[in-house]
Design a protein around this motif. Structure first.
Motif, PDB file in Angstrom:
ATOM      1  N   THR A  67     -87.566  16.996 -74.230  1.00  0.00           N
ATOM      2  CA  THR A  67     -87.877  15.931 -75.156  1.00  0.00           C
ATOM      3  C   THR A  67     -87.431  14.499 -74.821  1.00  0.00           C
ATOM      4  N   ALA A  68     -86.588  14.537 -74.098  1.00  0.00           N
ATOM      5  CA  ALA A  68     -85.968  13.122 -73.473  1.00  0.00           C
ATOM      6  C   ALA A  68     -87.022  12.683 -72.730  1.00  0.00           C
ATOM      7  N   SER A  69     -87.550  13.123 -71.696  1.00  0.00           N
ATOM      8  CA  SER A  69     -88.545  12.664 -70.873  1.00  0.00           C
ATOM      9  C   SER A  69     -89.933  12.601 -71.791  1.00  0.00           C
ATOM     10  N   GLN A  70     -90.128  13.097 -72.564  1.00  0.00           N
ATOM     11  CA  GLN A  70     -91.496  12.948 -73.512  1.00  0.00           C
ATOM     12  C   GLN A  70     -91.445  11.814 -74.286  1.00  0.00           C
ATOM     13  N   PHE A  71     -90.039  11.393 -74.777  1.00  0.00           N
ATOM     14  CA  PHE A  71     -89.859  10.064 -75.435  1.00  0.00           C
ATOM     15  C   PHE A  71     -90.206   8.940 -74.398  1.00  0.00           C
ATOM     16  N   THR A 101     -85.529   5.093 -74.256  1.00  0.00           N
ATOM     17  CA  THR A 101     -85.084   4.923 -72.679  1.00  0.00           C
ATOM     18  C   THR A 101     -83.863   5.640 -72.483  1.00  0.00           C
ATOM     19  N   ILE A 102     -83.862   6.511 -71.722  1.00  0.00           N
ATOM     20  CA  ILE A 102     -82.741   7.357 -71.018  1.00  0.00           C
ATOM     21  C   ILE A 102     -81.706   6.413 -70.269  1.00  0.00           C
ATOM     22  N   VAL A 103     -80.434   6.422 -70.930  1.00  0.00           N
ATOM     23  CA  VAL A 103     -79.541   5.474 -70.603  1.00  0.00           C
ATOM     24  C   VAL A 103     -78.225   5.932 -69.859  1.00  0.00           C
ATOM     25  N   ALA A 104     -78.083   7.350 -70.172  1.00  0.00           N
ATOM     26  CA  ALA A 104     -76.987   7.960 -69.699  1.00  0.00           C
ATOM     27  C   ALA A 104     -77.345   9.447 -69.843  1.00  0.00           C
ATOM     28  N   GLY A 144     -76.368  19.520 -71.322  1.00  0.00           N
ATOM     29  CA  GLY A 144     -77.835  19.474 -71.046  1.00  0.00           C
ATOM     30  C   GLY A 144     -78.550  18.253 -71.955  1.00  0.00           C
ATOM     31  N   THR A 145     -77.786  17.135 -72.754  1.00  0.00           N
ATOM     32  CA  THR A 145     -78.244  16.276 -73.248  1.00  0.00           C
ATOM     33  C   THR A 145     -78.317  15.077 -72.564  1.00  0.00           C
ATOM     34  N   PHE A 146     -79.176  14.158 -72.944  1.00  0.00           N
ATOM     35  CA  PHE A 146     -79.272  12.765 -72.469  1.00  0.00           C
ATOM     36  C   PHE A 146     -79.303  11.821 -73.698  1.00  0.00           C
ATOM     37  N   LEU A 147     -78.570  10.480 -73.364  1.00  0.00           N
ATOM     38  CA  LEU A 147     -78.528   9.465 -74.268  1.00  0.00           C
ATOM     39  C   LEU A 147     -79.701   8.789 -74.240  1.00  0.00           C
ATOM     40  N   ILE A 148     -80.341   8.569 -75.490  1.00  0.00           N
ATOM     41  CA  ILE A 148     -81.678   7.791 -75.591  1.00  0.00           C
ATOM     42  C   ILE A 148     -81.349   6.439 -76.288  1.00  0.00           C
ATOM     43  N   ALA A 149     -81.839   5.434 -75.801  1.00  0.00           N
ATOM     44  CA  ALA A 149     -81.810   4.191 -76.657  1.00  0.00           C
ATOM     45  C   ALA A 149     -83.131   3.985 -77.003  1.00  0.00           C
ATOM     46  N   ARG A 150     -83.082   3.486 -78.241  1.00  0.00           N
ATOM     47  CA  ARG A 150     -84.450   3.163 -79.159  1.00  0.00           C
ATOM     48  C   ARG A 150     -85.270   1.894 -78.161  1.00  0.00           C
ATOM     49  N   GLU A 151     -84.544   0.790 -77.751  1.00  0.00           N
ATOM     50  CA  GLU A 151     -85.155  -0.346 -77.131  1.00  0.00           C
ATOM     51  C   GLU A 151     -84.439  -0.302 -75.704  1.00  0.00           C
ATOM     52  N   PRO A 152     -85.050  -0.844 -74.527  1.00  0.00           N
ATOM     53  CA  PRO A 152     -84.574  -1.037 -73.190  1.00  0.00           C
ATOM     54  C   PRO A 152     -83.178  -1.690 -73.313  1.00  0.00           C
ATOM     55  N   ASP A 207     -80.074   4.161 -83.474  1.00  0.00           N
ATOM     56  CA  ASP A 207     -80.482   3.302 -82.317  1.00  0.00           C
ATOM     57  C   ASP A 207     -80.300   4.096 -81.074  1.00  0.00           C
ATOM     58  N   TYR A 208     -79.457   4.915 -81.344  1.00  0.00           N
ATOM     59  CA  TYR A 208     -79.355   5.937 -80.352  1.00  0.00           C
ATOM     60  C   TYR A 208     -79.429   7.264 -80.658  1.00  0.00           C
ATOM     61  N   VAL A 209     -79.778   8.158 -79.584  1.00  0.00           N
ATOM     62  CA  VAL A 209     -79.935   9.797 -80.185  1.00  0.00           C
ATOM     63  C   VAL A 209     -79.633  10.479 -78.616  1.00  0.00           C
ATOM     64  N   GLN A 210     -79.137  11.707 -79.059  1.00  0.00           N
ATOM     65  CA  GLN A 210     -78.831  12.783 -77.982  1.00  0.00           C
ATOM     66  C   GLN A 210     -79.628  13.775 -78.085  1.00  0.00           C
ATOM     67  N   LEU A 211     -80.514  13.826 -76.834  1.00  0.00           N
ATOM     68  CA  LEU A 211     -81.613  14.830 -76.722  1.00  0.00           C
ATOM     69  C   LEU A 211     -81.563  15.648 -75.408  1.00  0.00           C
ATOM     70  N   PHE A 212     -82.259  17.099 -75.764  1.00  0.00           N
ATOM     71  CA  PHE A 212     -82.343  17.762 -74.617  1.00  0.00           C
ATOM     72  C   PHE A 212     -83.618  17.406 -73.844  1.00  0.00           C
ATOM     73  N   GLU A 213     -83.885  17.933 -72.806  1.00  0.00           N
ATOM     74  CA  GLU A 213     -85.196  18.020 -72.015  1.00  0.00           C
ATOM     75  C   GLU A 213     -86.001  19.332 -72.453  1.00  0.00           C
TER      76      GLU A 213
END
Length: 329
Positions: free
Chosen positions: A191-195, A202-205, A112-120, A183-189
């Motif tokens: 929270t991911a969409s809120q970021f 940015t959700i990248v994967a 249920g996690t998504f990969l979030i990048a700090r920068e686009p 630089d990257y973080v693994q987050l659930f929803e």
């Protein structure tokens, strides 16, 4: 006038007594969830739509952050049922538990996690992770093991090709990223969409899309509890199955509006987007049966991560009879 007042008071007293009696007729069940997440939407739908009450159950839900803490609550009988990753039941069984923890109803079937990048990042590739600082999840937990599995599938060694951070408690991972760690973080929803909405990443994967089906989260209880309270477990599973069917045929906006009381600080639009993501990648299990193929996928992922303590067979700590009985009714 006095007569009317007396009748009014008597009617109110009767309503109060009836309500108390109805409440006492319900079987109380204490459930411990490992985190509060829209990933668990079917559970909240069952609560809000009254499916548990229809089955004569009064569910007391508490959130206990950390799979090990949920296990402690189950073993010490602080909870009757736990909602957590099945890997925790494997760890307990491998230690030679006298009263095994049995998985009896599956809730989610992908990561249920998504990969979030700090920068686009344009045209993201997992190769972009090389040399980066990756804020991961707890060692031995499903999010971390699936994350490592996906990275290895894309040729990335999580312990050699990047700086993997695993010493932060689950509840503090998001705030640590916000404070500048990783630089990257693994987050659930959600929270991911809120970021993304707040411009913090940015959700990248999607690890759910990239890892395939796995019994990610399930309801479980002590073997003794299931033996002594089989009817309660069956009614619980029946209520869950109703919610699972509801989730499969209902639009994200409606689901989000139903479960919003559990996410008061999250906008309805974000909740809806989160549900839509999980529906699109098939994260919500269509039924409560945790089958052997998914169980073997779980063990393969654990083994790849070096976290499988023993080859625990499906039939040893998984009960599919209750779920199948409910589905065949």
């Amino acid at each position: 006038m006095k007569k009317h007042y007396f009748l009014f008071m008597l009617f109110g007293l009767l309503l109060f007594v009836t309500a108390c009696n109805n409440s006492s007729d319900l079987t109380k069940v204490k459930v411990a969830e490992v985190t509060r997440s829209i990933f668990y939407a079917p559970q909240y739908v069952a609560l809000e739509e009254g499916y548990f009450e229809e089955e004569g159950l009064e569910v007391e839900l508490q959130t206990i952050a950390g799979g090990d803490k949920v296990m402690t609550s189950l073993i010490s009988e602080g909870s009757d049922i736990g909602l957590v990753g099945p890997e925790t039941s494997i760890y307990v069984e491998a230690q030679g538990a006298d009263d095994p923890i049995i998985n009896f109803a599956q809730l989610t079937q992908t990561d249920g996690t998504f990969l979030i990048a700090r920068e686009p990042v344009e045209n993201f590739s997992y190769e972009d992770l090389r040399g980066s600082e990756f804020l991961g999840q707890r060692k031995g937990g499903m999010p971390q093991m699936v994350g490592e599995y996906v990275l290895k599938e894309h040729g990335i060694d999580p312990h050699q090709d990047l700086n993997l951070i695993q010493n932060i408690d689950f509840a503090n991972i998001a705030s640590s990223f916000l404070s500048g760690t990783g630089d990257y973080v693994q987050l659930f929803e959600p929270t991911a969409s809120q970021f993304v909405k707040d411009g913090n990443g940015t959700i990248v994967a999607s690890f759910g899309e990239d890892s395939g089906y796995v019994p990610y989260t399930a309801f479980m209880a002590k073997k003794s509890f299931l033996e002594e309270n089989r009817d309660t477990a069956k009614r619980f599973t029946r209520a869950l199955y109703k919610a699972q069917q509801f989730i499969q045929k209902t639009d994200p906006e409606t689901i989000a509006s139903i479960v919003q009381p559990y996410f008061e600080e999250t906008e309805l639009e974000l909740l809806s987007a989160s549900v839509e993501r999980y529906q699109a990648q098939g994260s919500y299990a269509e039924n409560p049966v945790l089958d052997e193929e998914e169980w073997n996928n779980l063990k393969s992922i654990m083994d790849e991560a070096g976290e499988l303590p023993a080859d625990i067979k499906h039939e040893a700590i998984v009960n599919t009879e209750i779920a199948k009985e409910v589905m065949n009714e």
